[in-house]
Design a protein around this motif. Structure first.
Motif, PDB file in Angstrom:
ATOM      1  N   THR A  72       1.210  10.110   6.249  1.00 34.05           N
ATOM      2  CA  THR A  72       2.435  10.886   6.239  1.00 34.05           C
ATOM      3  C   THR A  72       2.850  11.132   7.693  1.00 34.05           C
ATOM      4  OG1 THR A  72       3.535  12.858   5.336  1.00 34.05           O
ATOM      5  CG2 THR A  72       1.314  13.155   6.202  1.00 34.05           C
ATOM      6  N   ALA A  73       4.132  11.364   7.885  1.00 34.14           N
ATOM      7  CA  ALA A  73       4.636  11.653   9.237  1.00 34.14           C
ATOM      8  C   ALA A  73       5.629  12.804   9.154  1.00 34.14           C
ATOM      9  CB  ALA A  73       5.287  10.421   9.837  1.00 34.14           C
ATOM     10  N   ASP A  74       5.623  13.645  10.170  1.00 36.67           N
ATOM     11  CA  ASP A  74       6.569  14.749  10.186  1.00 36.67           C
ATOM     12  C   ASP A  74       7.816  14.369  10.987  1.00 36.67           C
ATOM     13  OD1 ASP A  74       5.840  14.908  12.839  1.00 36.67           O
ATOM     14  OD2 ASP A  74       4.647  16.719  12.610  1.00 36.67           O
ATOM     15  N   ILE A  75       8.693  15.313  11.159  1.00 35.58           N
ATOM     16  CA  ILE A  75       9.968  15.056  11.832  1.00 35.58           C
ATOM     17  C   ILE A  75       9.761  14.625  13.296  1.00 35.58           C
ATOM     18  CG2 ILE A  75      10.403  17.413  12.611  1.00 35.58           C
ATOM     19  CD1 ILE A  75      13.360  16.854  11.560  1.00 35.58           C
ATOM     20  N   GLU A  76       8.635  15.013  13.872  1.00 34.38           N
ATOM     21  CA  GLU A  76       8.327  14.610  15.244  1.00 34.38           C
ATOM     22  C   GLU A  76       7.688  13.227  15.290  1.00 34.38           C
ATOM     23  OE1 GLU A  76       5.898  17.756  16.698  1.00 34.38           O
ATOM     24  OE2 GLU A  76       7.555  19.170  16.790  1.00 34.38           O
ATOM     25  N   GLN A  77       7.570  12.601  14.126  1.00 31.76           N
ATOM     26  CA  GLN A  77       7.017  11.259  13.979  1.00 31.76           C
ATOM     27  C   GLN A  77       5.537  11.183  14.351  1.00 31.76           C
ATOM     28  OE1 GLN A  77       9.604   8.468  15.934  1.00 31.76           O
ATOM     29  NE2 GLN A  77      11.307   8.941  14.609  1.00 31.76           N
ATOM     30  N   ALA A  78       4.829  12.268  14.099  1.00 30.81           N
ATOM     31  CA  ALA A  78       3.378  12.268  14.290  1.00 30.81           C
ATOM     32  C   ALA A  78       2.751  11.759  12.996  1.00 30.81           C
ATOM     33  CB  ALA A  78       2.880  13.674  14.604  1.00 30.81           C
ATOM     34  N   LEU A  79       2.097  10.598  13.053  1.00 33.60           N
ATOM     35  CA  LEU A  79       1.505   9.982  11.879  1.00 33.60           C
ATOM     36  C   LEU A  79       0.124  10.568  11.620  1.00 33.60           C
ATOM     37  CD1 LEU A  79       1.779   7.783   9.693  1.00 33.60           C
ATOM     38  CD2 LEU A  79       0.699   6.205  11.303  1.00 33.60           C
ATOM     39  N   VAL A  80      -0.091  10.999  10.381  1.00 32.07           N
ATOM     40  CA  VAL A  80      -1.367  11.562   9.965  1.00 32.07           C
ATOM     41  C   VAL A  80      -1.938  10.668   8.868  1.00 32.07           C
ATOM     42  CG1 VAL A  80      -2.527  13.551   8.935  1.00 32.07           C
ATOM     43  CG2 VAL A  80      -0.587  13.901  10.486  1.00 32.07           C
ATOM     44  N   MET A  81      -3.148  10.172   9.087  1.00 37.22           N
ATOM     45  CA  MET A  81      -3.813   9.327   8.099  1.00 37.22           C
ATOM     46  C   MET A  81      -4.729  10.194   7.240  1.00 37.22           C
ATOM     47  SD  MET A  81      -2.535   6.448   8.885  1.00 37.22           S
ATOM     48  CE  MET A  81      -3.473   5.112   8.194  1.00 37.22           C
ATOM     49  N   GLY A  82      -4.763   9.897   5.952  1.00 33.37           N
ATOM     50  CA  GLY A  82      -5.660  10.598   5.039  1.00 33.37           C
ATOM     51  C   GLY A  82      -5.187  11.970   4.625  1.00 33.37           C
ATOM     52  N   ALA A  83      -3.895  12.227   4.692  1.00 32.83           N
ATOM     53  CA  ALA A  83      -3.380  13.552   4.356  1.00 32.83           C
ATOM     54  C   ALA A  83      -3.546  13.878   2.875  1.00 32.83           C
ATOM     55  CB  ALA A  83      -1.907  13.654   4.753  1.00 32.83           C
ATOM     56  N   GLN A  84      -3.304  12.913   2.000  1.00 28.44           N
ATOM     57  CA  GLN A  84      -3.390  13.168   0.562  1.00 28.44           C
ATOM     58  C   GLN A  84      -4.501  12.369  -0.117  1.00 28.44           C
ATOM     59  OE1 GLN A  84      -0.357  11.924   1.850  1.00 28.44           O
ATOM     60  NE2 GLN A  84       0.788  13.808   2.004  1.00 28.44           N
ATOM     61  N   ALA A  85      -5.046  11.395   0.539  1.00 24.51           N
ATOM     62  CA  ALA A  85      -6.088  10.546  -0.078  1.00 24.51           C
ATOM     63  C   ALA A  85      -6.895   9.872   1.028  1.00 24.51           C
ATOM     64  CB  ALA A  85      -5.446   9.530  -1.016  1.00 24.51           C
ATOM     65  N   ALA A  86      -7.396   8.679   0.756  1.00 17.25           N
ATOM     66  CA  ALA A  86      -8.307   7.996   1.679  1.00 17.25           C
ATOM     67  C   ALA A  86      -7.689   7.731   3.045  1.00 17.25           C
ATOM     68  CB  ALA A  86      -8.771   6.682   1.056  1.00 17.25           C
ATOM     69  N   ARG A  87      -8.504   7.855   4.089  1.00 18.36           N
ATOM     70  CA  ARG A  87      -8.074   7.547   5.456  1.00 18.36           C
ATOM     71  C   ARG A  87      -8.003   6.044   5.691  1.00 18.36           C
ATOM     72  NH1 ARG A  87      -8.823  11.916   9.136  1.00 18.36           N
ATOM     73  NH2 ARG A  87      -9.957  13.613   8.173  1.00 18.36           N
ATOM     74  N   GLY A  88      -8.778   5.302   4.928  1.00 21.58           N
ATOM     75  CA  GLY A  88      -8.799   3.856   5.081  1.00 21.58           C
ATOM     76  C   GLY A  88      -9.007   3.170   3.741  1.00 21.58           C
ATOM     77  N   VAL A  89      -8.401   1.994   3.608  1.00 24.08           N
ATOM     78  CA  VAL A  89      -8.558   1.199   2.389  1.00 24.08           C
ATOM     79  C   VAL A  89      -8.992  -0.205   2.788  1.00 24.08           C
ATOM     80  CG1 VAL A  89      -7.359   0.151   0.424  1.00 24.08           C
ATOM     81  CG2 VAL A  89      -6.866   2.518   1.053  1.00 24.08           C
ATOM     82  N   THR A  90     -10.035  -0.677   2.135  1.00 30.97           N
ATOM     83  CA  THR A  90     -10.489  -2.055   2.301  1.00 30.97           C
ATOM     84  C   THR A  90     -10.352  -2.748   0.955  1.00 30.97           C
ATOM     85  OG1 THR A  90     -12.068  -1.444   4.029  1.00 30.97           O
ATOM     86  CG2 THR A  90     -12.424  -3.558   2.909  1.00 30.97           C
ATOM     87  N   VAL A  91      -9.621  -3.847   0.959  1.00 27.88           N
ATOM     88  CA  VAL A  91      -9.473  -4.643  -0.255  1.00 27.88           C
ATOM     89  C   VAL A  91     -10.433  -5.819  -0.164  1.00 27.88           C
ATOM     90  CG1 VAL A  91      -7.893  -6.018  -1.659  1.00 27.88           C
ATOM     91  CG2 VAL A  91      -7.033  -3.987  -0.455  1.00 27.88           C
ATOM     92  N   ILE A  92     -11.295  -5.937  -1.140  1.00 31.77           N
ATOM     93  CA  ILE A  92     -12.202  -7.084  -1.198  1.00 31.77           C
ATOM     94  C   ILE A  92     -11.645  -8.038  -2.243  1.00 31.77           C
ATOM     95  CG2 ILE A  92     -14.522  -7.901  -1.687  1.00 31.77           C
ATOM     96  CD1 ILE A  92     -15.580  -5.300  -0.554  1.00 31.77           C
ATOM     97  N   LEU A  93     -11.107  -9.156  -1.745  1.00 32.64           N
ATOM     98  CA  LEU A  93     -10.516 -10.176  -2.623  1.00 32.64           C
ATOM     99  C   LEU A  93     -11.601 -11.165  -3.030  1.00 32.64           C
ATOM    100  CD1 LEU A  93      -7.057 -11.199  -1.159  1.00 32.64           C
ATOM    101  CD2 LEU A  93      -7.520 -10.233  -3.393  1.00 32.64           C
ATOM    102  N   ILE A  94     -11.812 -11.262  -4.318  1.00 34.98           N
ATOM    103  CA  ILE A  94     -12.897 -12.102  -4.843  1.00 34.98           C
ATOM    104  C   ILE A  94     -12.324 -13.401  -5.381  1.00 34.98           C
ATOM    105  CG2 ILE A  94     -14.813 -12.204  -6.482  1.00 34.98           C
ATOM    106  CD1 ILE A  94     -14.615  -9.037  -6.430  1.00 34.98           C
ATOM    107  N   GLU A  95     -12.893 -14.524  -4.931  1.00 36.81           N
ATOM    108  CA  GLU A  95     -12.454 -15.872  -5.325  1.00 36.81           C
ATOM    109  C   GLU A  95     -12.471 -16.017  -6.829  1.00 36.81           C
ATOM    110  OE1 GLU A  95     -10.750 -19.223  -4.365  1.00 36.81           O
ATOM    111  OE2 GLU A  95     -11.748 -18.252  -2.699  1.00 36.81           O
TER     112      GLU A  95
END
Length: 195
Positions: free
Chosen positions: A172-195
Motif C-alpha cells: 500500500t502507499a499513502d499520499i506521500e507515495q511511501a510504499l509499505v510492504m506487508g500492510a494487509q498480508a504477506a511481505r513477500g510472495v514466491t510462486v513455485i511453478l511446477i512442470e
C-alpha cells in the motif's frame, strides 16, 4: 419512508432522461491471448513483486522452499508432502498461526494478464494466506491461463465456499507515495511453478 420516496423520484428522473439504450453485445468479449502464456505469467508475476521459481515435477519441493526462505523458522501448510511446523487444518484457532514465517499453499489457476493466482480455501484456517510473513504458492504450469475470462471458467468452489485471487505481496502507499510492504498480508510472495 421519505428517503425511499426521494430515491424513487431520482431513479424515475434518470429513467425519463435516458436518450439512447444499448443492447448487450451478442458476441462474447474475448480476453487477451498470449503466444507463450507461461512466459507472460512469469513476467507479470515479477512485475507485481513476486519471485518465481520453476521446478520439474520430480524436484523436492521441501528443499526448494527451504532454499527460497533460508531464514524462516516456522512453516505452515496443509499441502500433502510439504513439511511444516503448523497445519491450518489441525490448529485450535487462526490465532495459533501468528508468528508464521512461511505459509505454503496450493494455487489452482494462474492468470498471465495480471499475475494473480486463484487460491480456493482448502484449509480450515484461511488466515495462513494472510498472516504469514512470506507466502509460497505452488502452481502447476498447466494451470496458467491467459486472462480472467478463462480463469473464471476454471474456478471450482470448495466446501468452505471461499477463495481469493492473490497477486504479489501485500503493498500500500499513502499520499506521500511511501510504499509499505506487508500492510494487509504477506511481505513477500514466491510462486513455485511446477512442470
Amino acid at each position: 419512508m421519505k428517503t425511499k420516496m426521494k430515491k424513487e423520484e431520482l431513479l424515475d428522473k434518470l429513467r425519463r432522461n435516458i436518450t439512447q439504450q444499448f443492447d448487450m453485445p451478442t458476441k462474447p468479449v474475448q480476453g487477451i491471448v498470449y503466444t507463450d502464456v507461461v512466459k507472460e505469467f512469469i513476467g507479470m508475476s515479477k512485475t507485481v513483486g513476486s519471485k518465481v521459481i520453476e521446478v520439474k515435477k520430480g524436484d523436492n519441493l521441501n528443499v526448494v522452499i527451504r532454499e527460497a526462505c533460508p531464514n524462516a523458522k516456522i512453516f505452515a501448510s496443509n499441502v500433502e508432502g510439504i513439511e511444516a511446523d503448523l497445519n491450518p487444518d489441525t490448529i485450535a484457532s487462526a490465532a495459533d498461526l501468528n508468528g508464521t514465517d512461511v505459509g505454503i499453499i496450493q494455487g489452482e489457476v494462474g492468470v498471465a494478464e495480471n499475475g494473480c493466482i486463484w487460491i480456493p480455501q482448502t484449509m480450515k484456517e484461511r488466515a495462513v494466506c494472510f498472516i504469514s510473513e512470506e507466502l509460497v504458492i505452488l502452481l502447476s504450469k498447466s494451470n496458467v491461463v491467459n486472462n480472467m475470462h478463462e480463469a473464471y471458467k476454471r474456478i471450482k468452489m470448495t466446501n468452505y465456499g471461499y477463495g481469493v485471487f492473490i497477486s504479489g505481496p501485500s503493498k500500500t502507499a499513502d499520499i506521500e507515495q511511501a510504499l509499505v510492504m506487508g500492510a494487509q498480508a504477506a511481505r513477500g510472495v514466491t510462486v513455485i511453478l511446477i512442470e
